[in-house]
Design an enzyme around this catalytic site. Sequence first.
Site, PDB file in Angstrom:
ATOM      1  N   LYS A 199      -4.550   6.676   3.205  1.00  0.00           N
ATOM      2  CA  LYS A 199      -4.876   6.526   4.631  1.00  0.00           C
ATOM      3  C   LYS A 199      -3.623   6.463   5.472  1.00  0.00           C
ATOM      4  CE  LYS A 199      -3.662   2.066   4.907  1.00  0.00           C
ATOM      5  NZ  LYS A 199      -2.782   1.406   5.886  1.00  0.00           N
ATOM      6  N   SER A 252      -0.618   0.246  14.321  1.00  0.00           N
ATOM      7  CA  SER A 252      -0.279   0.897  13.055  1.00  0.00           C
ATOM      8  C   SER A 252       1.048   1.633  13.155  1.00  0.00           C
ATOM      9  CB  SER A 252      -1.386   1.896  12.671  1.00  0.00           C
ATOM     10  OG  SER A 252      -0.933   2.811  11.699  1.00  0.00           O
ATOM     11  N   ASP A 260     -10.219   1.226   6.164  1.00  0.00           N
ATOM     12  CA  ASP A 260      -8.784   1.167   6.410  1.00  0.00           C
ATOM     13  C   ASP A 260      -8.303   2.394   7.162  1.00  0.00           C
ATOM     14  OD1 ASP A 260      -6.242   0.155   6.320  1.00  0.00           O
ATOM     15  OD2 ASP A 260      -6.007   0.274   4.156  1.00  0.00           O
ATOM     16  N   LYS A 289       0.850  -1.196   0.000  1.00  0.00           N
ATOM     17  CA  LYS A 289       0.000   0.000   0.000  1.00  0.00           C
ATOM     18  C   LYS A 289       0.881   1.241   0.000  1.00  0.00           C
ATOM     19  CE  LYS A 289      -3.661  -2.183   2.799  1.00  0.00           C
ATOM     20  NZ  LYS A 289      -4.426  -2.074   4.066  1.00  0.00           N
ATOM     21  N   GLY A 339      -7.692  -2.919   2.696  1.00  0.00           N
ATOM     22  CA  GLY A 339      -8.770  -2.884   3.678  1.00  0.00           C
ATOM     23  C   GLY A 339      -8.206  -2.703   5.071  1.00  0.00           C
ATOM     24  N   GLU A 345       5.005   3.721   5.556  1.00  0.00           N
ATOM     25  CA  GLU A 345       4.631   4.037   4.185  1.00  0.00           C
ATOM     26  C   GLU A 345       4.092   5.456   4.021  1.00  0.00           C
ATOM     27  OE1 GLU A 345       5.314   2.516   1.604  1.00  0.00           O
ATOM     28  OE2 GLU A 345       5.316   0.345   1.891  1.00  0.00           O
TER      29      GLU A 345
END
Length: 350
Positions: A202, A265, A255, A119, A147, A292
């Site tokens: 996100k 996270s 997400d 992602k 997701g 990321e």
Amino acid sequence: MLRRGILPKGTLAVRYPNPAVESVVVLGAGSWGTALSLLIAKKGCKVFLRARSEEAAARLDAARENRDYLPGFHLPENVEPCYALPRAADLWLVAVPSDAVREVAPLLPDECRVLMTAKGLERSTGLTMTQVLLEERPSVHVAVMSGPNLGLEIVRGVPTATVVASEEERMAEYAAGALRCESLRVYTSADVMGVQMGGALKNVLAVGAGISDGLGFGDNTKASMLARGLHEMAVLGTALGGRVETFMGLSGVGDLFATAASPLSRNYRFGRLLGEGRTTEEALKAVGQVVEGVPTAEAAVGLAEKHGIEAPLLTVIHQIVQGRLAPREAVSLLMSRAPRSEGLCGESSR
């Protein structure tokens, strides 16, 4: 009307067969690649978990556990850590960081089936992960997964859902079937761009959520930021060809909610450290894994500028990460912007 405890007829007749998937290669032996390997292995597939070096593969094989990135979870016999790849497999999963996708793409055989699970956006080009992949391997059949899928919860068997998107309907169903099980509900979509932009952006917004919490603000602040961030995500994503409804689904708001609210996270933890006063370098070192949101922030701001879209939240998060703006100063700038109509997705985000 349903009676209490009774589901619609046929609901319980669900089966989770693998659609002719007997062997899977997972490129990337980090926490995410390992979690996916364990998930798929439960379905009886042979899984080749490709590490970054022969030495790393040997350590995984000897320990039968990924002690660096996902400790405490045994690798079953049908998961084979490796560096040298098999000649063929039914499905190839790309689970490396976004900046390594172009590097590993040449490892994929011609015309193979690929499920992209990375992602992010390529920092230098702003391309999505499937766009990068298809530049390098244009003959492959590709789908993308995204997701609210935190790796540790996936491997623990916590009930969750995800979406697999492909421009080839049969490819989407094939990849989804390889993943479906009692703990993972998999939906399909044709909106490859929307699913990827939600999954990428996100990460940036989760950094912002962490900054907000690190500054000691409350839920009002974070909820306001995420709502407006979702708006920016949808405006930019639809400008690139995504569908607005995709951003209201699992790969968008779903997400975003998981990544921006969970201490599992990396992006949230990184942002919180920034809000608490750490520098970008210090926060990255403390997290200890790829964040990321850092390269994606730069790529996202570049895309917004290219398409004439004002994205104030994405912009200030990027400036904070770059060390050009202090977190509290960023809040003041955002709060003092000229008032205007809230607007709907697809309208001006200004």
